[in-house]
Every structure is written in C-alpha cells, then in structure tokens.
Design an enzyme around this catalytic site. Structure first.
Site, short mmCIF file in Angstrom:
data_model
loop_
_atom_site.label_atom_id
_atom_site.label_comp_id
_atom_site.label_asym_id
_atom_site.label_seq_id
_atom_site.Cartn_x
_atom_site.Cartn_y
_atom_site.Cartn_z
N ARG A 176 0.86 -1.18 0.00
CA ARG A 176 0.00 0.00 0.00
C ARG A 176 0.90 1.23 0.00
O ARG A 176 1.49 1.59 1.01
CB ARG A 176 -0.90 -0.04 1.24
CG ARG A 176 -1.61 1.27 1.52
CD ARG A 176 -2.67 1.13 2.60
NE ARG A 176 -2.19 0.52 3.84
CZ ARG A 176 -1.51 1.17 4.79
NH1 ARG A 176 -1.18 2.43 4.62
NH2 ARG A 176 -1.15 0.54 5.90
N HIS B 78 -3.20 4.34 5.02
CA HIS B 78 -4.35 3.45 5.17
C HIS B 78 -5.62 4.11 4.65
O HIS B 78 -6.39 3.52 3.88
CB HIS B 78 -4.51 3.07 6.63
CG HIS B 78 -5.71 2.24 6.93
ND1 HIS B 78 -5.84 0.93 6.51
CD2 HIS B 78 -6.86 2.55 7.60
CE1 HIS B 78 -7.02 0.46 6.91
NE2 HIS B 78 -7.65 1.41 7.56
N TYR C 92 4.72 4.83 11.22
CA TYR C 92 5.03 3.41 11.38
C TYR C 92 5.83 2.81 10.22
O TYR C 92 6.11 1.61 10.23
CB TYR C 92 3.75 2.59 11.59
CG TYR C 92 2.68 2.77 10.54
CD1 TYR C 92 2.71 2.04 9.35
CD2 TYR C 92 1.63 3.65 10.74
CE1 TYR C 92 1.72 2.19 8.38
CE2 TYR C 92 0.64 3.81 9.79
CZ TYR C 92 0.68 3.08 8.62
OH TYR C 92 -0.29 3.24 7.66
#
Length: 379
Positions: free
Chosen positions: A274, A278, A287
C-alpha cells in the site's frame, strides 16, 4: 522410555491415535511455492495473451488515476474517507477481469477499484464512502456484494453464496477479497473452514500489503506465509507477486477454473504494498519509513507491465498517451458528478430495511413524514 513404559501406564493404553486421525488429504499438493509466482520479466511472459496484457495495462492506468482523484475528493470534502489502493491496482484489476459475468465479487472497503474495473459506475462505487447509502448500487445487477467495512465479514457471505450456487446447480464462482489484517479475524477462519468442508466454489484473494493499518504482518502471524494457512483447512494455497498483473490474473483464472469444475476453494496470497496511507485519516510516516515506500515504487505494477509491453513492441508512446488521456477523461467526469450535491430523501431511511416493513417502522415512517410535511408548510 516409551509412553507405555511410563509409571501407571496400562496395557490397554494406545500409544498412537486410532486410524481416524489420518489426514483426509495429502498436504503436499496444497502447499504454496516457496517464492511468489511471477510472469512479467520471466520466460512465462512470452506465452501471455497480448490483448489481455494491453487491457490490464489500460485498466491499471485508469485505476491509478481513479485512486488519485478519489483521494483528492476527500480533501475537497466530497468524500468522508477513502482507502486508496494505489500500489495494489494489479490485484484489483486482475480480480475483476478474471471473473465471468455470472460470477460474484465480494469486496472489502479498499476494493472500490475492483468494483469499477468490473463495470460499476465510479460514482456508485463511492456512495458508501460519501455517506449517502450503505450501498450505492444493486448487488444483484452487478454481481458485486456491498463494499464491506467490517473486516472479513464478507468472506462467510461469499462462502454461503458459492455453496448455495453449487446446491442449485448454478455455474457460479465467488471471489472474496480481503487484506492481510482481515486474516486475523475469526470470520476468515470460519469462512475457510466451511468452504473447504463443503468444497464450495469460492476463491479467497488476500492482498498482503504489509500492514493492518499500522500493524506489520510479523506482529499478526508467525506462519511462513499467509498462503500456508490454506493447508490447515484442506485447500490449495498459492503465493503470487501481487504487483505482477499477468501473474495474478493467471493464478486467479486457474483457481476459478478449478472451482468451476468442482475442485473446491483456493486461498491466494498476493504480495503487494500500500503506497498511500491506510486512509486519508492516517499518518503512515509514524510506522514506516520513506525508504521502504520508495523500494516498492521501484516494483510499481504499472511500470512492470509497461516495460513488458514496450519491450515486446506491443505498446508505444501513442499507446501510453492514449491510456493516460482516457484516464483523465474518467477523472474529469468523476469530479464533475461528485461535485454535484446529491438530492437526498429522508424517507429513504426506511427503504430496503425489510421486504415488508414492521409495524414499528411504519409508525416511525409516518411520524417522520408528518414532521417533514409540517416543516414544508412552515416554509
């Protein structure tokens, strides 16, 4: 010392289980390959259908532009949220193109692109994320189940539809899409177990993009791969390069054909990434590092397929420009239609809840209608 020699053991004790424990199937054929299957950049590419590759390319380019435009719409307040599939377009497009018209697609919330590639109107695909309707389209008309926001709950639904189709003698296969995070949900395990026991014609495509929001895969599972989980249920597991559109299409097509001839379900893990956050509400820099993202950009699904097509003389600058122009036309149409405020009817709250409204709903609907009438008279 054997079990029977342990203190207190009796002669009646059996050191091994009775014959019923033996495996129902040979596990070896169910195990995935050690490395993800690839087509582009390998000898297998020579046997790929040029027409299919070109169609995949056109849809990938359109899908990338669709993701970018939908993301922009969130910043303009036209969408409440958008989970982009940028970087994962090969999985989405291949899933849509591998299905027959009679088959069913069961998407997750990130799979709007798969629905659009299957032929769904782009605006209808965004209706849920706009907050207008739970589903902005007729699932039966398009053979696309509602976009599923709860993780993995669409998987048992796909199994149920596939099992019912087999019982009725319908030549239908269900394809359920889920992310790596969804494999940590109980619905995933229940769906795979029932699918294998019933030998239902259903395919599970796991788009392993590395993170369940911010949780990396290593903190979700210790399995060699997600595809290895298939053997525990008694179905084949396949591991494929999720950025290789030709490979994903081939693996899906094989699994669909196997299911259609009565071979049962397959679990496919597509290793992808990805690129975007998100959703537009997520800060991915908290992260993961930019170097990781850049490494995956070098394995971009559009560039991989574009390189293959140009090297084989199937795509030139005019073809690349034509695909880009077509995607811009789609984006402009999407912008224009999404910028128009929808006309909403409050009475729609009571539509499509039950086939026959309950007495409570009829009472509530009458109360709302009276309030709307009074408000209209006051104006």
């Amino acid at each position: 010392m054997t079990v029977q020699e342990l203190p207190g053991a009796t002669a009646a004790y059996r050191p091994t289980p009775p014959p019923a424990w033996k495996p129902r199937t040979d596990p070896a054929p169910l195990l995935p390959d050690p490395e993800p299957y690839r087509v582009l950049g390998t000898d297998a590419a020579a046997g790929a259908d040029p027409e299919l590759l070109l169609r995949l390319y056109t849809e990938l380019v359109r899908g990338r532009r669709y993701n970018a435009q939908a993301t922009a719409l969130t910043k303009q307040g036209r969408l409440a949220v958008y989970p982009s599939s940028t970087g994962q377009e090969a999985c989405e497009v291949a899933a849509a193109l591998a299905l027959e018209e009679r088959d069913w697609l069961f998407p997750s919330y990130r799979d709007t692109l798969a629905a659009v590639a299957r032929g769904l109107d782009p605006v209808q695909a965004l209706t849920l994320l706009r907050g207008d309707w739970h589903t902005g389209y007729d699932p039966h008309e398009h053979r696309i189940a509602p976009l599923c926001t709860p993780l993995a709950t669409q998987l048992p639904h796909a199994v149920g539809l596939a099992h019912a189709a087999r019982l009725k003698g319908d030549d239908v296969v269900a394809l359920a899409l889920v992310g790596d995070g969804g494999t940590s949900e109980g619905d995933f395990h229940e769906a795979l177990n029932f699918a294998a026991v019933w030998q239902a014609p259903v395919i599970f495509l796991v788009q392993n993009n590395g993170f369940a929001i911010s949780v990396p895969l290593a903190k979700q599972t210790a399995a060699p791969s997600l595809a290895h989980k298939a053997v525990g249920y008694g179905m084949p597991g396949r591991l494929v390069d999720g950025n290789d559109a030709a490979a994903v299409h081939e693996v899906l097509s094989d699994a669909l054909a196997r299911a259609r001839r009565g071979g049962g379900p397959t679990l496919i893990e597509a290793v992808t990434y990805r690129i975007d956050a998100h959703t537009n509400a997520d800060d991915a820099t908290r992260y993961r590092g930019e170097s990781e993202v850049e490494a995956w950009r070098a394995h971009d699904p559009i560039r991989l397929l574009e390189r293959e097509l140009t090297e084989r003389g199937l795509l030139d600058e005019d073809g690349i420009r034509a695909a880009a122009d077509a995607s811009e036309t789609m984006a402009a149409d999407l912008r224009e239609r999404m910028n128009a405020d929808p006309v909403l009817d409050p009475m729609d709250l009571f539509a499509h809840v039950y086939a026959e409204q309950t007495s409570q709903l009829r009472e509530q609907a009458a109360q709302l209608q009276a309030e709307l009438d009074a408000e209209g008279e006051a104006r």
